[in-house]
Design an enzyme around this catalytic site. Structure first.
Site, PDB file in Angstrom:
ATOM      1  N   THR A  12       0.784  -1.122  -0.006  1.00 50.09           N
ATOM      2  CA  THR A  12       0.008   0.074  -0.106  1.00 50.09           C
ATOM      3  C   THR A  12       0.843   1.184   0.016  1.00 50.09           C
ATOM      4  OG1 THR A  12      -1.769  -0.917   1.185  1.00 50.09           O
ATOM      5  CG2 THR A  12      -1.760   1.430   1.449  1.00 50.09           C
ATOM      6  N   ARG A  59     -14.549  -6.665   0.318  1.00 57.96           N
ATOM      7  CA  ARG A  59     -13.954  -6.122   1.389  1.00 57.96           C
ATOM      8  C   ARG A  59     -13.282  -4.718   1.174  1.00 57.96           C
ATOM      9  NH1 ARG A  59      -8.418  -4.771   2.802  1.00 57.96           N
ATOM     10  NH2 ARG A  59      -8.099  -5.112   4.960  1.00 57.96           N
ATOM     11  N   VAL A  60     -13.257  -3.866   2.143  1.00 57.18           N
ATOM     12  CA  VAL A  60     -12.639  -2.703   1.948  1.00 57.18           C
ATOM     13  C   VAL A  60     -11.943  -2.484   3.493  1.00 57.18           C
ATOM     14  CG1 VAL A  60     -13.037  -0.397   2.061  1.00 57.18           C
ATOM     15  CG2 VAL A  60     -14.565  -1.518   0.774  1.00 57.18           C
ATOM     16  N   ASP A  80      -8.827  -0.137   5.537  1.00 56.35           N
ATOM     17  CA  ASP A  80      -8.750   1.066   6.241  1.00 56.35           C
ATOM     18  C   ASP A  80      -8.059   2.364   5.222  1.00 56.35           C
ATOM     19  OD1 ASP A  80      -6.079  -0.202   5.848  1.00 56.35           O
ATOM     20  OD2 ASP A  80      -5.225   1.339   7.171  1.00 56.35           O
ATOM     21  N   THR A  99      -0.577   1.886   7.071  1.00 55.32           N
ATOM     22  CA  THR A  99      -0.462   0.527   6.193  1.00 55.32           C
ATOM     23  C   THR A  99      -0.374  -0.557   7.150  1.00 55.32           C
ATOM     24  OG1 THR A  99       0.818  -0.538   4.545  1.00 55.32           O
ATOM     25  CG2 THR A  99       2.153   1.031   5.909  1.00 55.32           C
ATOM     26  N   GLY A 100      -0.972  -1.526   6.768  1.00 55.82           N
ATOM     27  CA  GLY A 100      -0.919  -2.761   7.594  1.00 55.82           C
ATOM     28  C   GLY A 100      -2.386  -3.406   7.477  1.00 55.82           C
ATOM     29  N   GLY A 144      -5.698  -3.858   7.775  1.00 49.93           N
ATOM     30  CA  GLY A 144      -6.402  -2.849   7.719  1.00 49.93           C
ATOM     31  C   GLY A 144      -7.548  -2.817   8.859  1.00 49.93           C
TER      32      GLY A 144
HETATM   33  N1  ASP Z   1      -4.103  -1.261   4.931  1.00 50.14           N
HETATM   34  C1  ASP Z   1      -4.245  -1.998   3.822  1.00 50.14           C
HETATM   35  C2  ASP Z   1      -5.566  -2.728   3.704  1.00 50.14           C
HETATM   36  O1  ASP Z   1      -5.902  -3.352   4.635  1.00 50.14           O
HETATM   37  C3  ASP Z   1      -3.227  -2.914   3.242  1.00 50.14           C
HETATM   38  C4  ASP Z   1      -1.886  -2.766   3.297  1.00 50.14           C
HETATM   39  O2  ASP Z   1      -1.593  -1.682   4.013  1.00 50.14           O
HETATM   40  O3  ASP Z   1      -0.913  -3.014   2.690  1.00 50.14           O
HETATM   41  O4  ASP Z   1      -6.458  -2.592   2.823  1.00 50.14           O
END
Ligand code: ASP
Length: 312
Positions: free
Chosen positions: A179, A207-208, A210, A229-230, A232
């Site tokens: 991301t 699915r959505v 964060d 990022t992480g 979500g």
């Molecule tokens: N945070 C993003 C999500 O959950 C994924 C990511 O940060 O790589 O869609």
């Protein structure tokens, strides 16, 4: 190094990044793409442009790179397609724009900006967002397979095989990265944040995460700007980006203290993982992450600039 009243930080995602699986060539290519994005944002800031334009320019550059999970190179969902999410927020006005589940928008962050500037809404999703895109000049539509890359396809097959094999398919810890996001302080003292993603590999049921949610993956106000990022779901449940801002606004925490508290304590204690980039109105930058790596880059007010992947 010359001192300048502006600063910028970017990320290209946090997650399990294994040193031994990252070749020297790949690492160099990733750092070159991070540098290109820093340069895109830097030019806007140097020329007196807004933090919002700079954050957007940096994210567009990262969306255009096939090496990150946003725009070209976005992850595949369970149907073998791509659904993209993006948001941005202007700290000066607290206006924001977001899109989720768009499948044909080359640069979702540009569409998020159009939603902010040219619709009465904050967030549009799916086909409706794409219909809105057709009313705006300069928003390019592409076929969904334009986002394909071989590396992401291999990742989908690997993820699907692992999910079939694992009893606990719900453990998604660290199983994502790429991301992208940017936070900027301009020479007028204003802040902005932007985030763009393909979401999580093999995601299902619309699915959505964060990234397009204001206050979760993206936040900007007069005191700080944050892009996360992480995993979500945990960034949503902990309102991560807003929690960092609130600790500064109401709790008197420094940027580093606030970002560290949320990313190094709140998120892992609740079972999630990931990282964030944050900047304040003085140009301080914090880049905490609790995973093995986070692709990141920065330009500080003293003019120093750098990119990094691992913690040391
Ligand atoms: N945070 C993003 C999500 O959950 C994924 C990511 O940060 O790589 O869609």
């Amino acid at each position: 190094m010359t001192s300048s009243p502006f600063a910028l930080a970017i990320h290209g995602g946090a997650g399990v990044i294994e040193r031994e699986r990252l070749s020297a060539e790949e690492e160099a290519a990733i750092r070159a793409d991070l540098d290109r994005a820093l340069e895109a944002g830097y030019r806007v800031l140097r020329d007196g442009g807004s933090a919002l334009d700079a954050a957007q320019a940096a994210v567009v550059a990262l969306e255009e790179s096939p090496r990150f999970n946003a725009g070209k190179g976005a992850v595949f969902d369970a149907e073998g397609r791509h659904e993209l999410d993006a948001s941005l927020m202007d700290g000066r006005t607290r206006r924001a724009g977001a899109v989720a589940g768009v499948a044909t928008i080359r640069n979702p962050i540009k569409l998020a900006r159009e939603v902010m500037e040219h619709s009465p809404h904050v967030m549009l999703i799916g086909a409706g967002a794409e219909n809105f895109a057709d009313t705006r000049p300069g928003i390019e539509r592409v076929p969904n397979d334009w986002f394909d890359t071989d590396a992401r396809h291999a990742q989908l097959l690997e993820t699907q095989a692992r999910e079939r094999a694992e009893a606990d398919a719900a453990n998604l810890k660290g199983k994502y990265f790429g991301t992208v996001g940017a936070v900027a302080l301009d020479m007028h003292g204003h802040l902005a944040a932007a985030t763009s993603t393909g979401g999580m590999t093999n995601k299902k049921w619309g699915r959505v995460g964060d990234s397009p949610l204001i206050g979760c993956g993206t936040w900007a106000d007069a005191h700080c700007a944050v892009s996360g990022t992480g995993w979500g779901e945990f960034f949503i449940r902990n309102a991560v980006a807003h929690d960092i801002a609130a600790r500064i606004a109401y709790g008197g925490a420094s940027l580093q203290e606030a970002a560290d508290a949320v990313i190094l304590r709140v998120v892992p204690e609740s079972g999630g993982d990931g990282g964030a980039i944050a900047i304040d109105a003085q140009g301080n930058i914090a880049l905490p992450f609790n995973t093995s790596g986070m692709y990141r880059g920065w330009i500080a007010t003293d003019g120093s600039r750098g990119t990094a992947i691992f913690s040391s």
